[in-house]
Write a protein that holds these residues in place. Structure first.
Motif, PDB file in Angstrom:
ATOM      1  N   MET A 228     -19.210  26.898  47.093  1.00  0.00           N
ATOM      2  CA  MET A 228     -18.584  26.435  45.860  1.00  0.00           C
ATOM      3  C   MET A 228     -18.458  27.583  44.864  1.00  0.00           C
TER       4      MET A 228
ATOM      5  N   VAL B  20     -13.803  14.612  38.841  1.00  0.00           N
ATOM      6  CA  VAL B  20     -14.873  15.060  37.953  1.00  0.00           C
ATOM      7  C   VAL B  20     -14.981  14.075  36.782  1.00  0.00           C
TER       8      VAL B  20
ATOM      9  N   HIS C  59     -16.283  28.499  40.839  1.00  0.00           N
ATOM     10  CA  HIS C  59     -15.579  27.890  39.709  1.00  0.00           C
ATOM     11  C   HIS C  59     -14.833  28.990  38.966  1.00  0.00           C
TER      12      HIS C  59
ATOM     13  N   ASN D  19     -10.609  23.810  40.202  1.00  0.00           N
ATOM     14  CA  ASN D  19     -10.600  22.869  39.083  1.00  0.00           C
ATOM     15  C   ASN D  19      -9.161  22.353  38.899  1.00  0.00           C
ATOM     16  N   SER D  20      -8.883  21.687  37.783  1.00  0.00           N
ATOM     17  CA  SER D  20      -7.533  21.134  37.574  1.00  0.00           C
ATOM     18  C   SER D  20      -6.458  22.213  37.627  1.00  0.00           C
TER      19      SER D  20
ATOM     20  N   LEU E  24     -22.867  18.737  39.844  1.00  0.00           N
ATOM     21  CA  LEU E  24     -22.203  20.040  39.677  1.00  0.00           C
ATOM     22  C   LEU E  24     -23.167  21.152  39.289  1.00  0.00           C
TER      23      LEU E  24
ATOM     24  N   ARG F 146     -11.569  19.962  42.873  1.00  0.00           N
ATOM     25  CA  ARG F 146     -12.415  19.291  41.864  1.00  0.00           C
ATOM     26  C   ARG F 146     -11.690  19.155  40.522  1.00  0.00           C
TER      27      ARG F 146
END
Ligand SMILES: *Cc1c(COP(=O)(O)O)cnc(C)c1O
Length: 356
Positions: A157, A33, A159, A191-192, A79, A207
């Motif tokens: 997807m 990202v 998040h 995510n991280s 995104l 991601r």
């Protein structure tokens, strides 16, 4: 060189952090990202250091075009998708994968005249309540997209809002399972924080963002201290003035710090106009001449005052690290009531950047 301040971007740290992220999710492909100008590091400067990635994820068409025109021909993911239907010919021309989070985007895809199908990230709302289809709407959106000649591969997807907490994954994962039931499509969720701490979220594509730059997704460096991540950005400057003060003397605007005994104060060439947080209070750590000390008094536009008591050898020209190798950006952010993300993104354009 004029004013003694410089941000150093360490490309070997970026390469190393990408490898750390890959090790954390060894069976997944990885979107690096690089939104917000690679979290303030400079997309044009750093993308090649991350070119062992499988794809780049970002927001702006300008950034996507920059990558294509610099020679990146593997996947690029938008995104937030396209913002207006008239961007679709650009997505077509540059072969960009787009997130789709609203029905109007499906209608726009149906109408567009494209040279070849675009790959789609069908964005569902798993509880963050920003962008995306509710779980119960996902099937219908998927079915509709499936019928469109302009649509290539569809990936589901989502998040996470709270992937840094151990309890933050269960509810969204249940919503994702509900939405994905009966759909055979790849998934991209992590995510991280989820990449590091929740392997059950990894699936086909992870991601990570912040960990590539060597900071913590939780805002607490302790949480990643053992992960081997290395800070990619170091902000250095110098002491440009010294004041030897006595009890009762005030320091800086509003005399927000008052000296209680004899004290040497260093004036440092970095302020909020360089991106240092104005809310950093007395006590925020700073590194002077190889020694950890603290900010005292108010951060001003172009200068900061620091306590030189622990560093008696220091003087004009002493080197100062505001954050980076020795003072983690997460520590400074925490003291100032924010997160490392904001500080790196806010590095000011006036700060010269050196790439090593
Ligand atoms: C910013 C972002 C990421 C990366 O988040 P980090 O916390 O920096 O890893 C992943 N996915 C989406 C949709 C994002 O907007």
């Amino acid at each position: 060189m004029s004013r003694p301040i410089v941000a150093t971007i360490d490309t070997s740290a970026l390469r190393h952090n990408l490898a750390v992220a890959r090790q954390a999710a060894p069976r997944s492909r990885l979107w690096s990202v690089v939104k917000a100008n690679a979290y303030g590091h400079g997309l044009a400067r750093v993308w090649q250091s991350l070119s062992a990635t499988d794809g780049f994820a970002l927001l702006g068409l300008e950034e996507a075009i920059l990558l294509r025109e610099s020679g990146w021909n593997k996947p690029i993911l938008l995104l937030e998708g396209f913002f207006h239907a008239d961007e679709l010919p650009i997505l077509d021309r540059y072969r960009l994968t787009t997130s789709v989070h609203s029905n109007w985007q499906i209608q726009a895809l149906a109408k567009a005249k494209l040279s070849a199908p675009l790959d789609i990230y069908l964005k569902m709302n798993s509880g963050m309540n920003r962008l995306g289809f509710q779980p119960a709407q996902v099937h219908q959106a998927w079915q509709k997209l499936k019928t469109l000649a302009n649509v290539g591969e569809i990936t589901l997807m989502a998040h996470f809002a709270e992937a840094e907490s151990s309890a933050g994954i269960a509810e969204p994962m249940a919503r994702i399972e509900q939405a994905a039931e009966g759909l055979s499509c790849p998934r991209s969720l992590a995510n991280s924080a989820a990449t590091l701490w929740h392997s059950e979220t990894h699936f086909d594509w992870v991601r990570p963002g912040i960990i590539l730059y060597g900071a913590s997704p939780s805002g607490d460096w302790q949480d990643v201290a053992s992960s081997g991540l290395r800070p990619a950005m170091t902000l250095n400057c110098e002491v440009i003035g010294i004041q030897s003060l006595k009890a009762g003397d005030g320091v800086g605007y509003g005399a927000r710090y008052r000296v209680t005994g004899e004290q040497r104060i260093g004036v440092v060439a970095c302020g909020y106009a360089d991106g240092y947080p104005r809310h950093a209070p007395t006590g925020t750590p700073v590194w002077v001449d190889g020694i950890r000390t603290q900010v005292v008094g108010a951060v001003s536009m172009d200068m900061i005052t620091v306590d030189l008591t622990p560093c008696p050898q220091s003087g004009i020209g002493s080197s100062v690290e505001m954050w980076g190798q020795n003072i983690k950006i997460d520590e400074v952010a925490k003291a100032a009531g924010t997160v490392g993300y904001e500080l790196m993104c806010a590095l000011a354009p006036r700060v010269p950047v050196k790439v090593i």
